[in-house]
Design a protein around this motif. Structure first.
Motif, short mmCIF file in Angstrom:
data_model
loop_
_atom_site.label_atom_id
_atom_site.label_comp_id
_atom_site.label_asym_id
_atom_site.label_seq_id
_atom_site.Cartn_x
_atom_site.Cartn_y
_atom_site.Cartn_z
N TYR A 1 0.84 -1.19 0.00
CA TYR A 1 0.00 0.00 0.00
C TYR A 1 0.88 1.24 0.00
N PRO A 2 0.60 2.24 -0.79
CA PRO A 2 -0.51 2.47 -1.71
C PRO A 2 -0.17 2.17 -3.17
N ARG A 3 0.97 1.54 -3.44
CA ARG A 3 1.33 1.25 -4.83
C ARG A 3 0.25 0.47 -5.55
N ASN A 4 -0.47 -0.39 -4.82
CA ASN A 4 -1.51 -1.19 -5.45
C ASN A 4 -2.64 -0.34 -6.03
N LEU A 5 -2.82 0.88 -5.54
CA LEU A 5 -3.91 1.74 -6.02
C LEU A 5 -3.68 2.27 -7.43
N VAL A 6 -2.43 2.39 -7.88
CA VAL A 6 -2.18 2.95 -9.21
C VAL A 6 -2.64 2.01 -10.32
N TYR A 7 -3.02 0.79 -9.97
CA TYR A 7 -3.55 -0.16 -10.95
C TYR A 7 -5.08 -0.12 -11.01
N SER A 8 -5.70 0.71 -10.18
CA SER A 8 -7.16 0.85 -10.16
C SER A 8 -7.63 1.71 -11.33
N ALA A 9 -8.89 1.56 -11.69
CA ALA A 9 -9.47 2.40 -12.74
C ALA A 9 -9.47 3.87 -12.30
N LEU A 10 -9.91 4.13 -11.09
CA LEU A 10 -9.87 5.46 -10.49
C LEU A 10 -9.43 5.31 -9.04
N PRO A 11 -8.13 5.47 -8.78
CA PRO A 11 -7.63 5.26 -7.41
C PRO A 11 -8.27 6.22 -6.41
N GLU A 12 -8.64 5.67 -5.26
CA GLU A 12 -9.20 6.49 -4.19
C GLU A 12 -8.33 6.33 -2.96
N PHE A 13 -7.81 7.45 -2.49
CA PHE A 13 -6.98 7.46 -1.30
C PHE A 13 -7.81 7.96 -0.12
N LEU A 14 -7.43 7.57 1.06
CA LEU A 14 -8.10 8.07 2.24
C LEU A 14 -7.85 9.58 2.33
N PRO A 15 -8.84 10.35 2.80
CA PRO A 15 -8.69 11.81 2.80
C PRO A 15 -7.44 12.32 3.52
N GLU A 16 -7.03 11.64 4.58
CA GLU A 16 -5.87 12.09 5.36
C GLU A 16 -4.54 11.67 4.75
N CYS A 17 -4.57 10.79 3.78
CA CYS A 17 -3.36 10.19 3.21
C CYS A 17 -2.48 11.25 2.51
N GLY A 18 -1.18 11.10 2.67
CA GLY A 18 -0.23 12.00 2.02
C GLY A 18 0.08 11.61 0.59
N TYR A 19 -0.40 10.46 0.17
CA TYR A 19 -0.18 10.00 -1.19
C TYR A 19 -1.31 10.47 -2.11
N SER A 20 -1.00 10.53 -3.40
CA SER A 20 -2.02 10.77 -4.41
C SER A 20 -1.54 10.13 -5.71
N ALA A 21 -2.43 10.09 -6.67
CA ALA A 21 -2.10 9.52 -7.97
C ALA A 21 -2.27 10.60 -9.03
N VAL A 22 -1.44 10.52 -10.06
CA VAL A 22 -1.54 11.45 -11.19
C VAL A 22 -1.65 10.62 -12.45
N TYR A 23 -2.67 10.92 -13.25
CA TYR A 23 -2.88 10.22 -14.51
C TYR A 23 -1.73 10.54 -15.45
N LYS A 24 -1.09 9.52 -16.01
CA LYS A 24 0.10 9.71 -16.84
C LYS A 24 -0.18 10.50 -18.11
#
Length: 173
Positions: free
Chosen positions: A120-143
């Motif tokens: 976690y959270p690398r597994n989220l970048v394989y999602s159709a639309l990654p959802e992170f917990l609101p407090e999380c310091g991570y985010s995803a950017v569409y390539k």
């Protein structure tokens, strides 16, 4: 509840299997052109991902009693995850981790944590639309976000709708 030597050994074996499966799965996904997202940010230590681990399962595991029992028992006995609830629509099991201390926001068995916790959270970048917990310091950017952002600008959307789409589609750097 700190892990003892037997549980650590079982977790080590499970981690090897998990790592091999993850490697093969990601190899196949890369061949299909995934992941579509790039992970940005860093862990801020909020602990939300540790408080309530969520595990997606297949239809058979979710609906067949014997597979469901086996999965829930494994997570309880080996990983220390206590079943809390489920999301029937998305076929998710929600747990409480007995290794997580909410006061210190630390895991008492960090070195023997399960593969899903390590990934976690690398597994989220394989999602159709990654959802992170609101407090999380991570985010995803569409390539390919720049191309999509330009197309949205040409669509002449109201500013609030444009901003909402940029946020939901992870188009910001």
């Amino acid at each position: 509840m700190k892990d003892g030597p037997i549980r650590r050994a079982i977790k080590r074996i499970a981690l090897v299997r998990y790592t091999i499966d993850l490697w093969l799965t990601r190899l196949l996904l890369r061949a299909r052109g995934e992941p579509r997202y790039r992970l940005t940010g860093a862990c801020n230590g909020c602990g939300r991902c540790c408080e309530t681990p969520v595990i997606p399962v297949s239809r058979p595991v979710f609906f067949l009693r014997s597979l469901r029992w086996l999965t829930l028992t494994w997570h309880r006995l080996v990983n220390g995850f206590e079943y809390v609830s489920e999301d029937r629509r998305h076929k998710l099991f929600v747990f409480r981790c007995t290794h997580y201390d909410p006061v210190t926001k630390q895991c008492d068995s960090y070195d023997s944590r399960p593969g899903m916790c390590r990934d976690y959270p690398r597994n989220l970048v394989y999602s159709a639309l990654p959802e992170f917990l609101p407090e999380c310091g991570y985010s995803a950017v569409y390539k390919k976000g720049e191309q999509l952002r330009q197309a949205l600008e040409k669509a002449h959307l109201p500013p609030e709708k444009y901003q909402e789409l940029v946020r939901k589609l992870h188009l910001k750097e």
